[in-house]
Design an enzyme around this catalytic site. Structure first.
Site, PDB file in Angstrom:
ATOM      1  N   HIS A  49       0.873  -1.171   0.000  1.00 35.74           N
ATOM      2  CA  HIS A  49       0.000   0.000   0.000  1.00 35.74           C
ATOM      3  C   HIS A  49       0.910   1.221   0.000  1.00 35.74           C
ATOM      4  CE1 HIS A  49      -3.745   2.224   0.704  1.00 35.74           C
ATOM      5  NE2 HIS A  49      -2.940   3.076   1.329  1.00 35.74           N
ATOM      6  N   CYS A  50       0.818   2.025  -1.051  1.00 39.84           N
ATOM      7  CA  CYS A  50       1.749   3.141  -1.222  1.00 39.84           C
ATOM      8  C   CYS A  50       1.155   4.437  -0.692  1.00 39.84           C
ATOM      9  CB  CYS A  50       2.087   3.300  -2.703  1.00 39.84           C
ATOM     10  SG  CYS A  50       3.251   4.624  -3.005  1.00 39.84           S
ATOM     11  N   PRO A  51       1.784   5.056   0.312  1.00 38.94           N
ATOM     12  CA  PRO A  51       1.272   6.336   0.806  1.00 38.94           C
ATOM     13  C   PRO A  51       1.507   7.482  -0.180  1.00 38.94           C
ATOM     14  CG  PRO A  51       3.286   5.732   1.959  1.00 38.94           C
ATOM     15  CD  PRO A  51       2.935   4.577   1.080  1.00 38.94           C
ATOM     16  N   GLY A  54      -1.444   6.984  -2.445  1.00 38.14           N
ATOM     17  CA  GLY A  54      -2.676   6.814  -1.668  1.00 38.14           C
ATOM     18  C   GLY A  54      -3.516   5.656  -2.143  1.00 38.14           C
TER      19      GLY A  54
END
Length: 200
Positions: A49-51, A54
């Site tokens: 899950h890439c911040p 998003g």
């Protein structure tokens, strides 16, 4: 009613892969899928899950994420290189210490080149520190693409543990792995965005 079995065995390239049942999504997860607690969805070929974006990075958007960090690395290298060239050329004229001592002008009549030089030196410092993280991330994902492996599998050590299980998804060839991950066909989305929510 009896709950479904927790694990189902599935064979891929003469290796047994275990499919886990997801009680949230009420499905057996496809191979390489994982449930993201932030998105509250099972994601096929889950990477992470890439911040930054998003969103989850998985089967349908991994190539775009990879191209994003690759282009960001090239941009950082480009800015870093030409800022150093600018500071070096300016230093040849007035000296390196004088280049660093120049301060930005606060009045409209002030010399714009002084302001530009200080900003360039700041950009060199910022690019130097961001260069390592961005280029390092791109190098790590290039390594994963070459092995046809995901970040999730690498962190868990799925194919490098004590049992020495070979990666059943790797073709044993870097070019074939890169072609599959970056140029393979994109499957259609399995999300029904126009579906009607059933009341319980």
């Amino acid at each position: 009613q009896r709950p479904p079995p927790r694990i189902k065995n599935f064979q891929i390239n003469n290796q047994i892969v275990k499919l886990k049942y997801c009680y949230t999504c009420k499905i057996f997860r496809p191979p390489r899928a994982s449930h993201c607690s932030i998105c509250d969805n099972c994601v096929e070929r889950f990477d992470h899950h890439c911040p930054w974006v998003g969103n989850c990075v998985g089967k349908r958007n991994y190539r775009y994420f990879y191209l994003f960090i690759l282009s960001l690395s090239l941009l950082t290298i480009y800015i870093f290189t030409f800022n150093i060239v600018y500071v070096a050329l300016k230093s040849l004229k007035i000296g390196f210490l004088n280049t660093l001592k120049e301060t930005p002008g606060t009045y409209p009549s002030a010399d714009c080149s002084q302001s530009l030089t200080l900003l360039t030196v700041l950009e060199v410092l910022i690019c130097f520190f961001t260069l390592w993280s961005v280029v390092g991330l791109t190098g790590f994902h290039t390594f994963l693409v070459a092995l046809n492996q995901t970040t999730n599998e690498d962190i868990k050590g799925s194919w490098t543990g004590k049992n020495r299980v070979q990666n059943p998804y790797s073709h044993g060839n870097i070019v074939k792995n890169c072609c599959e991950v970056l140029c393979g066909p994109l499957p259609p989305s399995v999300l029904d965005r126009r579906g009607i929510l059933q009341q319980e």
